[in-house]
Write a protein that holds these residues in place. Structure first.
Motif, PDB file in Angstrom:
ATOM      1  N   ASP A  50      11.023  -6.805  -9.661  1.00 31.30           N
ATOM      2  CA  ASP A  50       9.626  -6.370  -9.679  1.00 31.30           C
ATOM      3  C   ASP A  50       9.485  -4.940  -9.169  1.00 31.30           C
ATOM      4  O   ASP A  50       8.727  -4.137  -9.736  1.00 31.30           O
ATOM      5  CB  ASP A  50       8.766  -7.312  -8.831  1.00 31.30           C
ATOM      6  N   VAL A  51      10.222  -4.625  -8.094  1.00 33.07           N
ATOM      7  CA  VAL A  51      10.184  -3.272  -7.553  1.00 33.07           C
ATOM      8  C   VAL A  51      10.791  -2.288  -8.554  1.00 33.07           C
ATOM      9  O   VAL A  51      10.284  -1.171  -8.742  1.00 33.07           O
ATOM     10  CB  VAL A  51      10.924  -3.220  -6.203  1.00 33.07           C
ATOM     11  N   THR A  52      11.862  -2.698  -9.217  1.00 32.96           N
ATOM     12  CA  THR A  52      12.489  -1.841 -10.225  1.00 32.96           C
ATOM     13  C   THR A  52      11.523  -1.537 -11.361  1.00 32.96           C
ATOM     14  O   THR A  52      11.420  -0.391 -11.830  1.00 32.96           O
ATOM     15  CB  THR A  52      13.755  -2.516 -10.775  1.00 32.96           C
ATOM     16  N   ILE A  53      10.807  -2.562 -11.820  1.00 35.65           N
ATOM     17  CA  ILE A  53       9.825  -2.358 -12.893  1.00 35.65           C
ATOM     18  C   ILE A  53       8.775  -1.334 -12.474  1.00 35.65           C
ATOM     19  O   ILE A  53       8.449  -0.405 -13.228  1.00 35.65           O
ATOM     20  CB  ILE A  53       9.163  -3.695 -13.268  1.00 35.65           C
ATOM     21  N   GLU A  54       8.252  -1.491 -11.268  1.00 32.57           N
ATOM     22  CA  GLU A  54       7.236  -0.546 -10.801  1.00 32.57           C
ATOM     23  C   GLU A  54       7.791   0.870 -10.717  1.00 32.57           C
ATOM     24  O   GLU A  54       7.110   1.842 -11.097  1.00 32.57           O
ATOM     25  CB  GLU A  54       6.700  -0.973  -9.436  1.00 32.57           C
ATOM     26  N   ASN A  55       9.026   1.005 -10.251  1.00 33.90           N
ATOM     27  CA  ASN A  55       9.608   2.342 -10.146  1.00 33.90           C
ATOM     28  C   ASN A  55       9.839   2.963 -11.516  1.00 33.90           C
ATOM     29  O   ASN A  55       9.607   4.169 -11.710  1.00 33.90           O
ATOM     30  CB  ASN A  55      10.922   2.278  -9.353  1.00 33.90           C
ATOM     31  N   VAL A  56      10.306   2.174 -12.475  1.00 30.70           N
ATOM     32  CA  VAL A  56      10.498   2.706 -13.828  1.00 30.70           C
ATOM     33  C   VAL A  56       9.150   3.139 -14.407  1.00 30.70           C
ATOM     34  O   VAL A  56       9.045   4.204 -15.038  1.00 30.70           O
ATOM     35  CB  VAL A  56      11.168   1.657 -14.737  1.00 30.70           C
ATOM     36  N   GLN A  57       8.111   2.339 -14.185  1.00 34.68           N
ATOM     37  CA  GLN A  57       6.784   2.714 -14.664  1.00 34.68           C
ATOM     38  C   GLN A  57       6.323   4.030 -14.061  1.00 34.68           C
ATOM     39  O   GLN A  57       5.589   4.789 -14.703  1.00 34.68           O
ATOM     40  CB  GLN A  57       5.782   1.611 -14.329  1.00 34.68           C
ATOM     41  N   CYS A  58       6.750   4.306 -12.840  1.00 28.92           N
ATOM     42  CA  CYS A  58       6.352   5.547 -12.167  1.00 28.92           C
ATOM     43  C   CYS A  58       7.294   6.702 -12.475  1.00 28.92           C
ATOM     44  O   CYS A  58       7.120   7.800 -11.928  1.00 28.92           O
ATOM     45  CB  CYS A  58       6.309   5.317 -10.653  1.00 28.92           C
ATOM     46  N   GLY A  59       8.311   6.452 -13.308  1.00 26.41           N
ATOM     47  CA  GLY A  59       9.234   7.508 -13.667  1.00 26.41           C
ATOM     48  C   GLY A  59      10.263   7.813 -12.601  1.00 26.41           C
ATOM     49  O   GLY A  59      10.845   8.906 -12.582  1.00 26.41           O
ATOM     50  N   THR A  60      10.510   6.849 -11.702  1.00 23.30           N
ATOM     51  CA  THR A  60      11.481   7.058 -10.630  1.00 23.30           C
ATOM     52  C   THR A  60      12.540   5.958 -10.689  1.00 23.30           C
ATOM     53  O   THR A  60      12.549   5.124 -11.588  1.00 23.30           O
ATOM     54  CB  THR A  60      10.800   7.046  -9.257  1.00 23.30           C
ATOM     55  N   THR A  61      13.437   5.954  -9.711  1.00 20.83           N
ATOM     56  CA  THR A  61      14.455   4.920  -9.575  1.00 20.83           C
ATOM     57  C   THR A  61      14.199   4.164  -8.283  1.00 20.83           C
ATOM     58  O   THR A  61      13.254   4.455  -7.533  1.00 20.83           O
ATOM     59  CB  THR A  61      15.863   5.533  -9.541  1.00 20.83           C
ATOM     60  N   ASN A  62      15.069   3.206  -7.985  1.00 16.78           N
ATOM     61  CA  ASN A  62      14.925   2.458  -6.741  1.00 16.78           C
ATOM     62  C   ASN A  62      15.201   3.301  -5.503  1.00 16.78           C
ATOM     63  O   ASN A  62      14.968   2.852  -4.380  1.00 16.78           O
ATOM     64  CB  ASN A  62      15.827   1.221  -6.758  1.00 16.78           C
ATOM     65  N   ASP A  63      15.692   4.516  -5.706  1.00 21.22           N
ATOM     66  CA  ASP A  63      15.817   5.439  -4.572  1.00 21.22           C
ATOM     67  C   ASP A  63      14.456   5.749  -3.969  1.00 21.22           C
ATOM     68  O   ASP A  63      14.364   6.146  -2.797  1.00 21.22           O
ATOM     69  CB  ASP A  63      16.481   6.741  -5.015  1.00 21.22           C
ATOM     70  N   ALA A  64      13.386   5.568  -4.754  1.00 20.91           N
ATOM     71  CA  ALA A  64      12.040   5.806  -4.231  1.00 20.91           C
ATOM     72  C   ALA A  64      11.707   4.846  -3.102  1.00 20.91           C
ATOM     73  O   ALA A  64      10.924   5.183  -2.198  1.00 20.91           O
ATOM     74  CB  ALA A  64      11.011   5.668  -5.352  1.00 20.91           C
TER      75      ALA A  64
ATOM     76  N   LEU B 161      -7.594   9.303  -6.681  1.00 22.54           N
ATOM     77  CA  LEU B 161      -6.723  10.315  -6.095  1.00 22.54           C
ATOM     78  C   LEU B 161      -5.621  10.713  -7.065  1.00 22.54           C
ATOM     79  O   LEU B 161      -5.828  11.511  -7.942  1.00 22.54           O
ATOM     80  CB  LEU B 161      -6.155   9.800  -4.760  1.00 22.54           C
ATOM     81  N   PHE B 162      -4.441  10.082  -6.959  1.00 24.45           N
ATOM     82  CA  PHE B 162      -3.293  10.510  -7.747  1.00 24.45           C
ATOM     83  C   PHE B 162      -2.296   9.364  -7.818  1.00 24.45           C
ATOM     84  O   PHE B 162      -2.332   8.434  -7.021  1.00 24.45           O
ATOM     85  CB  PHE B 162      -2.624  11.738  -7.113  1.00 24.45           C
ATOM     86  N   PRO B 163      -1.371   9.420  -8.800  1.00 22.07           N
ATOM     87  CA  PRO B 163      -0.378   8.356  -8.913  1.00 22.07           C
ATOM     88  C   PRO B 163       0.715   8.471  -7.851  1.00 22.07           C
ATOM     89  O   PRO B 163       0.718   9.400  -7.027  1.00 22.07           O
ATOM     90  CB  PRO B 163       0.185   8.536 -10.329  1.00 22.07           C
ATOM     91  N   LYS B 164       1.643   7.541  -7.910  1.00 20.04           N
ATOM     92  CA  LYS B 164       2.616   7.356  -6.839  1.00 20.04           C
ATOM     93  C   LYS B 164       3.551   8.541  -6.639  1.00 20.04           C
ATOM     94  O   LYS B 164       4.082   8.734  -5.552  1.00 20.04           O
ATOM     95  CB  LYS B 164       3.439   6.094  -7.136  1.00 20.04           C
ATOM     96  N   GLY B 165       3.762   9.340  -7.659  1.00 18.32           N
ATOM     97  CA  GLY B 165       4.697  10.450  -7.529  1.00 18.32           C
ATOM     98  C   GLY B 165       4.174  11.620  -6.716  1.00 18.32           C
ATOM     99  O   GLY B 165       4.931  12.547  -6.400  1.00 18.32           O
ATOM    100  N   HIS B 166       2.912  11.613  -6.341  1.00 16.49           N
ATOM    101  CA  HIS B 166       2.331  12.712  -5.578  1.00 16.49           C
ATOM    102  C   HIS B 166       2.953  12.767  -4.179  1.00 16.49           C
ATOM    103  O   HIS B 166       3.206  11.740  -3.557  1.00 16.49           O
ATOM    104  CB  HIS B 166       0.816  12.519  -5.472  1.00 16.49           C
ATOM    105  N   PRO B 167       3.203  13.966  -3.637  1.00 18.38           N
ATOM    106  CA  PRO B 167       3.860  14.080  -2.329  1.00 18.38           C
ATOM    107  C   PRO B 167       3.075  13.480  -1.162  1.00 18.38           C
ATOM    108  O   PRO B 167       3.667  13.211  -0.109  1.00 18.38           O
ATOM    109  CB  PRO B 167       4.044  15.592  -2.147  1.00 18.38           C
ATOM    110  N   ASP B 168       1.763  13.257  -1.328  1.00 14.01           N
ATOM    111  CA  ASP B 168       0.978  12.674  -0.240  1.00 14.01           C
ATOM    112  C   ASP B 168       0.760  11.171  -0.388  1.00 14.01           C
ATOM    113  O   ASP B 168       0.133  10.547   0.483  1.00 14.01           O
ATOM    114  CB  ASP B 168      -0.393  13.365  -0.155  1.00 14.01           C
TER     115      ASP B 168
END
Length: 422
Positions: free
Chosen positions: A372-386, A261-268
């Motif tokens: 761990d959550v921070t690492i995943e968010n940085v990898q996805c190009g986002t912040t912990n606001d995600a 499908l698509f990575p985590k940043g996708h709106p769905d």
């Protein structure tokens, strides 16, 4: 008096907040996040390199490089390094996937400088001794040969191939004999190209006092600067509808069903993650009730959305009794179709919300989980606001919205199926 025969009311939290991760950029370009949290005198540092298996010049080179960095330096042998870890109570761990390699240490705060000195040896002075590579390759080759005798392991590898294609870096599988082709020159070349300041970010968590922060920044500032290697790119995905491998006398079949499908940043993505949880993301899910509780085909089954740097996919996995293989596939696809056509009852969706909220709070209970959550968010190009955004969307998503994304993305006719066994 408190009447303990009456269950207290459950209330879903209105919001989910986590400590902010403070970001700095060091002079050598390393992005560094710190999370000052927790009550114990512990510090953990994770170095995340863009050095996963899709970058490797030869099969198994990326994992061998990462694992052999601690097997001998200019000052200590592998045994001596292990003894020092044990003496100071240092936890040292490595992990690797298709995109990233991660090197993590944690220690008591009072041993932070000692830990960083030892980590510096491993990171800056690895020798990659020939005899350690021979031992490593022999052991891993034997392990892989044994693992590939298991239907579940074979199904997992074939599932990656079915989703992405044999030539895709996310679907590529190498023969165990490729371990024999590894050389220390290959590892040293990969190490010098990918383990540099321009190719990593770092996350520290725990008791990050001003003194600890200075020590960590000084250590990271010593990592040599070099331009990151060119990204090899991601080719076109070539999915296969069905791969079935029969094994004589199989008592069980391993089944994998899913779709790129698509990575985590996708709106769905968030809504599909909730839908996947309804389908098979907890022990009382629809798939568990159908295939385990009603049919007795399996002990367990799960579904989830999985995230990668350049892609993402939906997956269902289970092992079933051999005689029920085809019926199990039919029932799985039936439950997927139900998700696409029937609105989820309010009571069921509320229970799923509670389960997701509880799991999120469990993961975020402590500075290391937050890291761990921070690492995943940085990898996805986002912040912990995600995390907050997902929590808010999970609380308010409607049955119709879940049915809409399932109808759009989870057509059973578009799913790939892998069966190993009967």
């Amino acid at each position: 008096m408190l009447d303990r025969t009456i269950q207290p009311p459950f209330q879903l939290p209105d919001r989910l907040t986590i400590p902010a991760a403070r970001q700095t950029t060091l002079q050598n370009g390393i992005r560094f996040w710190t999370i000052d949290a927790g009550t114990q005198p512990l510090v953990r540092l994770s170095l995340v390199f863009n050095a996963g298996t899709r970058y490797q010049p030869a099969p198994f080179a990326a994992s061998a490089t990462l694992n052999l960095m601690s097997e001998g330096t200019a000052r200590h042998t592998a045994a001596q390094i292990a003894e020092l870890f044990d003496f100071y109570g240092i936890y040292y761990d490595t992990s690797i996937d298709r995109d990233y390699s991660v090197l993590t240490v944690s220690c008591l705060s009072r041993f932070l400088d000692t830990t960083l000195e030892l980590l510096g040896e491993i990171l800056f002075e690895p020798l990659f001794p020939d005899h350690e590579l021979e031992l490593y390759a022999s052991k891993r080759k034997q392990q892989l040969t044994i693992e590939r005798e298991k239907p579940s392991y074979q199904a997992r590898e074939l599932f990656s191939e079915a989703l992405f294609g044999r030539e895709h870096p996310y679907g590529r599988v190498a023969a165990a004999a490729e371990y024999d082709q590894l050389t220390t020159d290959t590892l040293r070349t990969f190490y010098s190209g990918y383990y540099t300041a321009g190719n990593l970010f770092a996350v520290a968590s725990g008791a990050i006092t001003p003194q600890a922060a200075r020590s960590l920044e000084e250590f990271l500032g010593c990592i040599p600067v070099a331009a990151p290697p060119a990204d090899p790119g991601i080719p076109t995905t070539r999915s296969t509808p069905l791969i079935r491998t029969r094994r004589d006398g199989a008592l069980q079949s391993s089944i994998r069903i899913g779709k790129v499908l698509f990575p985590k940043g996708h709106p769905d993505f968030n809504a599909l993650q909730v839908a996947a949880t309804v389908l098979g993301g907890y022990f009382g899910s629809r798939l568990v009730k159908n295939l385990r509780e009603e049919k007795g085909y399996t002990y367990g089954i799960y579904s989830a959305m999985l995230n990668m740097q350049h892609s993402g996919y939906f997956a269902i996995a289970t092992d079933v009794t051999a005689a029920a293989t085809d019926d199990a596939v039919t029932e799985i696809l039936h439950e997927v179709e139900r998700l696409r056509t029937e609105p989820i009852p309010a009571a069921e969706l509320e229970m799923v919300r509670n389960i997701i909220a509880g799991e999120m709070m469990r993961i975020l209970d402590g500075p290391f989980g937050i890291a761990d959550v921070t690492i995943e968010n940085v990898q996805c190009g986002t912040t912990n606001d995600a995390v907050t955004a997902f929590f808010n969307e999970m609380r308010t998503v409607t049955p119709e919205r879940l049915r809409q994304v399932a109808r759009e993305w989870l057509d059973p006719a578009t799913l790939s199926t892998v069966i190993v066994g009967a």
